[in-house]
Motif scaffolding. Structure first.
Motif, PDB file in Angstrom:
ATOM      1  N   GLN A  75      51.664  26.483  23.948  1.00  0.00           N
ATOM      2  CA  GLN A  75      51.652  28.004  24.093  1.00  0.00           C
ATOM      3  C   GLN A  75      52.814  28.487  24.031  1.00  0.00           C
ATOM      4  O   GLN A  75      53.599  28.160  23.356  1.00  0.00           O
ATOM      5  N   GLN A  76      53.770  28.099  25.117  1.00  0.00           N
ATOM      6  CA  GLN A  76      54.754  28.434  25.796  1.00  0.00           C
ATOM      7  C   GLN A  76      55.804  27.415  25.138  1.00  0.00           C
ATOM      8  O   GLN A  76      56.849  27.117  24.498  1.00  0.00           O
ATOM      9  N   TRP A  77      55.204  25.961  25.147  1.00  0.00           N
ATOM     10  CA  TRP A  77      56.243  25.097  24.534  1.00  0.00           C
ATOM     11  C   TRP A  77      56.631  25.013  22.991  1.00  0.00           C
ATOM     12  O   TRP A  77      57.677  24.781  22.786  1.00  0.00           O
ATOM     13  N   ILE A  78      55.678  24.916  22.247  1.00  0.00           N
ATOM     14  CA  ILE A  78      55.616  26.065  20.967  1.00  0.00           C
ATOM     15  C   ILE A  78      56.791  26.982  20.738  1.00  0.00           C
ATOM     16  O   ILE A  78      57.695  26.806  19.453  1.00  0.00           O
ATOM     17  N   THR A  79      56.747  28.146  21.141  1.00  0.00           N
ATOM     18  CA  THR A  79      56.920  29.087  20.956  1.00  0.00           C
ATOM     19  C   THR A  79      58.881  28.631  21.327  1.00  0.00           C
ATOM     20  O   THR A  79      59.603  29.063  20.854  1.00  0.00           O
ATOM     21  N   ASP A  80      58.810  28.395  23.146  1.00  0.00           N
ATOM     22  CA  ASP A  80      60.738  27.133  23.647  1.00  0.00           C
ATOM     23  C   ASP A  80      60.849  26.335  22.245  1.00  0.00           C
ATOM     24  O   ASP A  80      62.029  26.851  21.212  1.00  0.00           O
ATOM     25  N   LEU A  81      60.323  25.914  21.544  1.00  0.00           N
ATOM     26  CA  LEU A  81      60.937  24.660  20.214  1.00  0.00           C
ATOM     27  C   LEU A  81      60.912  25.716  18.718  1.00  0.00           C
ATOM     28  O   LEU A  81      61.651  25.137  18.535  1.00  0.00           O
ATOM     29  N   ALA A  82      60.456  26.563  18.951  1.00  0.00           N
ATOM     30  CA  ALA A  82      60.685  27.485  17.378  1.00  0.00           C
ATOM     31  C   ALA A  82      61.457  27.673  17.194  1.00  0.00           C
ATOM     32  O   ALA A  82      62.382  28.277  16.307  1.00  0.00           O
ATOM     33  N   TRP A  83      62.621  27.979  18.984  1.00  0.00           N
ATOM     34  CA  TRP A  83      64.229  28.731  18.709  1.00  0.00           C
ATOM     35  C   TRP A  83      64.764  27.623  18.087  1.00  0.00           C
ATOM     36  O   TRP A  83      65.777  27.846  18.243  1.00  0.00           O
ATOM     37  N   HIS A  84      64.611  26.591  18.373  1.00  0.00           N
ATOM     38  CA  HIS A  84      65.120  25.198  17.992  1.00  0.00           C
ATOM     39  C   HIS A  84      65.241  24.577  16.511  1.00  0.00           C
ATOM     40  O   HIS A  84      65.609  23.675  16.924  1.00  0.00           O
ATOM     41  N   ASN A  85      64.057  25.207  15.499  1.00  0.00           N
ATOM     42  CA  ASN A  85      63.762  25.019  14.572  1.00  0.00           C
ATOM     43  C   ASN A  85      64.047  26.424  13.228  1.00  0.00           C
ATOM     44  O   ASN A  85      63.098  27.017  13.631  1.00  0.00           O
ATOM     45  N   TRP A  86      65.214  25.959  12.437  1.00  0.00           N
ATOM     46  CA  TRP A  86      65.599  26.870  11.681  1.00  0.00           C
ATOM     47  C   TRP A  86      65.370  27.092  10.259  1.00  0.00           C
ATOM     48  O   TRP A  86      65.960  25.856   9.756  1.00  0.00           O
ATOM     49  N   THR A  87      64.946  27.761   9.389  1.00  0.00           N
ATOM     50  CA  THR A  87      64.909  27.300   8.069  1.00  0.00           C
ATOM     51  C   THR A  87      66.334  27.220   7.477  1.00  0.00           C
ATOM     52  O   THR A  87      67.595  27.627   7.982  1.00  0.00           O
ATOM     53  N   LEU A  88      66.930  26.874   6.233  1.00  0.00           N
ATOM     54  CA  LEU A  88      68.697  26.581   5.576  1.00  0.00           C
ATOM     55  C   LEU A  88      68.315  27.779   5.363  1.00  0.00           C
ATOM     56  O   LEU A  88      69.090  28.398   5.422  1.00  0.00           O
ATOM     57  N   ASP A  89      67.440  28.680   5.145  1.00  0.00           N
ATOM     58  CA  ASP A  89      67.631  30.218   4.535  1.00  0.00           C
ATOM     59  C   ASP A  89      68.211  31.433   6.345  1.00  0.00           C
ATOM     60  O   ASP A  89      68.928  31.852   5.750  1.00  0.00           O
ATOM     61  N   GLU A  90      67.000  31.104   6.968  1.00  0.00           N
ATOM     62  CA  GLU A  90      68.046  31.896   8.493  1.00  0.00           C
ATOM     63  C   GLU A  90      69.170  31.462   8.983  1.00  0.00           C
ATOM     64  O   GLU A  90      69.640  31.688   9.178  1.00  0.00           O
TER      65      GLU A  90
END
Length: 213
Positions: free
Chosen positions: A185-200
């Motif tokens: 759970q922490q791993w994918i949360t951390d990874l989410a901060w490195h994954n951004w939509t083009l809109d963001e």
């Protein structure tokens, strides 16, 4: 020749449509912060470099002040992964607060193993494997993972998909996106901060997170 007057060089292979699209979103995102940027070739020098993918400008600017845009961990092609480079490798942050991410499937039980190859990697001869799509893999990754409970490999983002799908993942590559998972759970949360939509990226939300404090 050093080009003056710009703070950010967005190194972009103009022959690749997705790089051009990413660059336009990045340009808008920096502009939203009042930062001047320019879509540039591989050679332009600047205080800050943005490099897209491993083939165009990475080797030139790997050890500079460089933000690295690469294939998304999920949501491709409408998202991208974003990392600062440190000592030439992607810097991954840990213990971040919640950010939306794909749901994690329950862990699978069993010991059937599949090796997921990096681009250009010679497949192992001691277990089942899936080549990298650029090396001829066909069919969906989800189908390829069917019936397996363990996925091994190096740095391929396919290992991220495997971990999300509930496979135990194994890698001895320190720079793999799945290295050292102890808390999924922490791993994918951390990874989410490195994954951004083009809109963001376009709205400047990505740079608001990554800009030096």
């Amino acid at each position: 020749e050093r080009t003056m007057g710009y703070q950010v060089a967005l190194h972009t292979n103009s022959g690749l449509a997705h790089q051009v699209r990413n660059a336009r979103a990045l340009l808008a995102g920096f502009n939203a912060h009042g930062i001047s940027a320019v879509i540039a070739d591989a050679d332009m020098d600047a205080p800050l470099h943005v490099v897209q993918g491993p083939w165009y400008a990475l080797e030139r600017w790997r050890f500079a002040n460089t933000l690295y845009i690469d294939r998304a961990y999920w949501g491709d092609p409408d998202s991208a992964s974003v990392h600062w480079l440190q000592d030439g490798e992607k810097l991954r942050t840990r213990n971040n607060p919640y950010r939306p991410h794909p749901p994690l499937a329950p862990m699978r039980e069993g010991s059937r193993r599949i090796h997921l190859c990096d681009y250009g990697e010679q497949p192992p001869n001691d277990c089942d494997y899936r080549r990298h799509p650029a090396d001829g893999a066909t069919g969906s990754l989800a189908d390829a993972l069917e019936g397996y409970q363990i996925a091994a490999g190096r740095r391929t983002t396919a290992l991220v998909d495997a971990a999300i799908a509930g496979l135990a993942v194994e890698t001895d590559d320190l720079h793999s996106p799945v290295y050292g998972i102890t808390d999924r759970q922490q791993w994918i949360t951390d990874l989410a901060w490195h994954n951004w939509t083009l809109d963001e990226i376009e709205r400047g939300a990505m740079w608001a997170h990554f800009k030096p404090q």
